[in-house]
Motif scaffolding. Structure first.
Motif, PDB file in Angstrom:
ATOM      1  N   ASP A 125     -14.346  12.404   9.352  1.00 15.92           N
ATOM      2  CA  ASP A 125     -14.006  12.758   7.984  1.00 15.92           C
ATOM      3  C   ASP A 125     -15.257  13.141   7.205  1.00 15.92           C
ATOM      4  N   ALA A 149     -18.365  16.651   6.756  1.00 16.21           N
ATOM      5  CA  ALA A 149     -18.559  18.086   6.595  1.00 16.21           C
ATOM      6  C   ALA A 149     -17.876  18.865   7.711  1.00 16.21           C
ATOM      7  N   PHE A 176     -14.123  19.061   7.255  1.00  9.77           N
ATOM      8  CA  PHE A 176     -13.796  19.891   6.103  1.00  9.77           C
ATOM      9  C   PHE A 176     -13.896  21.372   6.465  1.00  9.77           C
ATOM     10  N   GLU A 219     -14.183  12.767  -2.593  1.00 13.01           N
ATOM     11  CA  GLU A 219     -15.561  12.518  -2.191  1.00 13.01           C
ATOM     12  C   GLU A 219     -16.479  13.589  -2.746  1.00 13.01           C
ATOM     13  N   HIS A 249     -17.318  16.343  -0.214  1.00 15.57           N
ATOM     14  CA  HIS A 249     -16.272  17.356  -0.055  1.00 15.57           C
ATOM     15  C   HIS A 249     -16.294  18.335  -1.223  1.00 15.57           C
ATOM     16  N   LEU A 282      -9.267  19.690  -0.003  1.00 10.91           N
ATOM     17  CA  LEU A 282      -9.845  18.750  -0.976  1.00 10.91           C
ATOM     18  C   LEU A 282      -8.851  17.670  -1.381  1.00 10.91           C
TER      19      LEU A 282
END
Ligand SMILES: Nc1ncnc2c1ncn2[C@@H]1O[C@H](COP(=O)(O)OP(=O)(O)O)[C@@H](O)[C@H]1O
Ligand SMILES: [Mg+2]
Lengths: 313, 252
Positions: free
Chosen positions: A97, A99, A102, A173, A176, A236
């Motif tokens: 969870d 970079a 994402f 976060e 994120h 996001l």
């Protein structure tokens, strides 16, 4: 001179932001303000991405009812998530969870959505029935694929995916957010340059080609940008199905113009206003955490029914 | 001159146009006639690069449209298609304003505003300029789209069935307007017409299509004969000279 309606929206949004940041501030102000500012930035970014992507999408596809989200985008997101859980395992998914996840999420969503969108342009443009059919078929397809993948997943890992199924404005976060912003800014710069051409695209293929636009190329580019925006926002906070519809309808109703230089900022501001006020009221006054998305879905869903059941096209 | 050479077009297995070759002269009005489904709209769409060319060549004033940038073509040729429809709610003034896009590409100047005013006036639309298109009658809508084509200020103006939905007054007015453009304005107009009498009265050149092929072409006085029109439409058509013009009698 900026449009008066846009100025009014901007002023209202500014006031809403102040309310969101400073209302009921007690305890360690610096720490709380930092938390609130992060959340506020995320709300504004998600709002702008959703509003702008929906208006652009509706211009390119020549309709005012369907949005990327309504066309099975949320189910696509779930499919991507469950495939990731399957591939990485629940623990790996939870650990990844960061970079990497994402970026992977965003890239997968962009590729998949571009394939989906391209079915809706060209000859199918403006053909509402065909688009609704495609949306329904793909929504069903993605959902049953998700169900199938979930069956392959260990039951104990199922809870990991469940939390990804609903939009959550609760916890965001900072990492994120920074990545989302890094993608959002260049995308917006390109969209701003395209805005006048999108006005012409709104006339439909024949008129746009007749006026000398490279129609197919522009539509593909616009859909790529839409996909990027939707992916950023979904990665996001998760899927928000009806916010875009609500915002686009309000922006068109308020601005009553074909000009995207006015429509796009209006959509971004209205979406920000809805999210910031909504989340502010729920958190600060009602003391509730996660009901905002439910309310937005409810209002947007009602509007969708109204539009589909022949209110106005 | 628009030179069309060996133009063929197929959709699925059906041949829509079959080896059409013809020259549309520069200046004046060219009327395209023919039964429904003859391929008139397809021919116009191909010549105006709305439909990608499959087979054959089109040259506009010596320039091959396949090799001319589409932005440049938009400053030489304007087309108003048969089935216009706009999804977004649009005001008449905004629509006509879009006709100027090829010249300003997003940044309209005084010359653009003047051209829009002129086009609105020419089609009696000044009073309707703030009305939304979906609040207009069919004929008013049609006039708004033609005004947009006019505002484009191109050498060539292609109009697909522009007289649809127009009452006698506005149909005649439109023809007079187009005639003036082609004379004093030095522009070239190509239009699809169904009422042969309009072609006989106003056109300088007539092109007849049937089943995707060129049936005949020439000056109205020479080609608009009873025999040719009867064969073209597959019905008995009498043509008589009234006030020095061939007049088609097809109602009885
Ligand atoms: N997109 C399409 N798909 C299939 N057939 C088409 C399409 N467009 C036109 N046609 C067919 O091509 C023929 C010529 O059409 P068109 O050029 O519109 O005729 P006209 O304008 O002379 O009435 C007709 O038989 C029509 O049915
Ligand atoms: Mg036709």
């Amino acid at each position: 001179m900026p449009d008066r309606r846009l100025l009014a929206l901007a002023a209202a949004l500014l006031a809403a932001c102040a309310f969101f940041l400073f209302w009921g501030l007690k305890g360690p102000a610096g720490f709380i303000l930092e938390l609130r500012a992060t959340k506020l930035a995320a709300l504004l970014l998600v709002g702008a991405a959703t509003g702008i992507s929906t208006v652009l999408f509706q211009t390119v596809t020549g309709n005012r009812i369907l949005t990327p989200a309504i066309l099975g985008f949320d189910s696509l997101f779930l499919l991507v998530q469950s495939l990731l859980v399957l591939g990485l395992g629940g623990l790996g998914y939870a650990m990844a969870d960061g970079a990497g996840k994402f970026l992977l999420d965003t890239a997968l969503m962009m590729a998949a959505s571009l394939a989906l969108f391209s079915l809706l342009t060209g000859r199918g443009r403006g053909d509402l029935h065909r688009m609704i059919l495609v949306g329904v078929i793909f929504g069903l397809f993605f959902r049953s694929m998700t169900a199938f993948v979930l069956r392959l997943i260990d039951p104990s890992e199922y809870s990991v995916i469940q939390s990804a199924m609903f939009a959550s404005f609760g916890s965001i976060e900072a990492g994120h957010l920074a990545m989302a912003a890094a993608l959002f800014v260049p995308v917006m710069a390109v969209i701003w340059r395209l805005a006048p051409a999108m006005d012409v695209i709104g006339l439909g293929r024949d008129s746009a080609v007749g006026l000398g636009l490279r129609y197919d190329r522009l539509c593909t580019l616009a859909l790529l940008l839409v996909a990027a925006l939707v992916a950023v926002s979904t990665a996001l906070v998760g899927p928000v199905s009806f916010l875009g519809l609500l915002v686009s309808a309000l922006a068109h109703e308020l601005m009553k113009t074909p000009r995207h230089a006015l429509l796009l900022p209006a959509a971004a501001l209205i979406a920000g206003l809805i999210l910031v006020i909504g989340q502010g009221v729920f958190e600060r006054i009602l003391g509730l955490q996660s009901t905002l998305s439910v309310i937005i879905e409810f209002a947007g869903g009602l509007l969708f029914l109204y539009l589909v059941l022949g209110g106005r096209r | 001159m628009i030179a069309i050479r060996n133009l063929s077009h197929r959709i699925g297995g059906a041949t829509i146009l079959d080896e059409v070759s013809l020259d549309i002269p520069r200046g004046g009005i060219t009327a395209i006639i023919g039964p429904n489904g003859a391929g008139k709209s397809t021919l116009m769409g191909l010549a105006a690069r709305l439909i990608p060319l499959q087979d054959g060549r089109v040259e506009i004033d010596g320039q091959d449209i396949a090799r001319t940038p589409t932005e440049e073509l938009a400053r030489r040729l304007a087309i108003v298609t048969q089935r216009v429809g706009v999804a977004s709610r649009l005001r008449v003034g905004d629509l006509v304003g879009f006709g100027r896009w090829p010249h300003h590409r997003g940044r309209p100047g005084p010359a653009d505003h003047a051209a829009v005013e002129h086009a609105l006036e020419a089609f009696d639309l000044t009073a309707l300029r703030h009305r939304f298109l979906d609040e207009l009658s069919g004929g008013q809508n049609q006039r708004a789209f033609i005004a947009m084509g006019l505002a484009q200020e191109t050498e060539w103006l292609l109009l697909d069935e522009p007289l649809n939905n127009l009452d006698m007054f506005h149909a005649r007015r439109l023809m007079a307007r187009i005639h003036a453009l082609s004379r004093a304005g030095g522009r070239s107009v190509v239009m699809v017409v169904h009422d042969i009498n309009y072609a006989a009265a106003w056109a300088d050149h007539v092109v007849a299509l049937k089943d995707g092929r060129l049936d005949f072409e020439g000056a109205p006085r020479e080609v608009l004969t009873g025999a040719r029109l009867s064969a073209l439409f597959g019905m008995e058509i009498a043509v008589e000279e009234i006030r020095g013009r061939p007049t088609v009698l097809h109602h009885a």
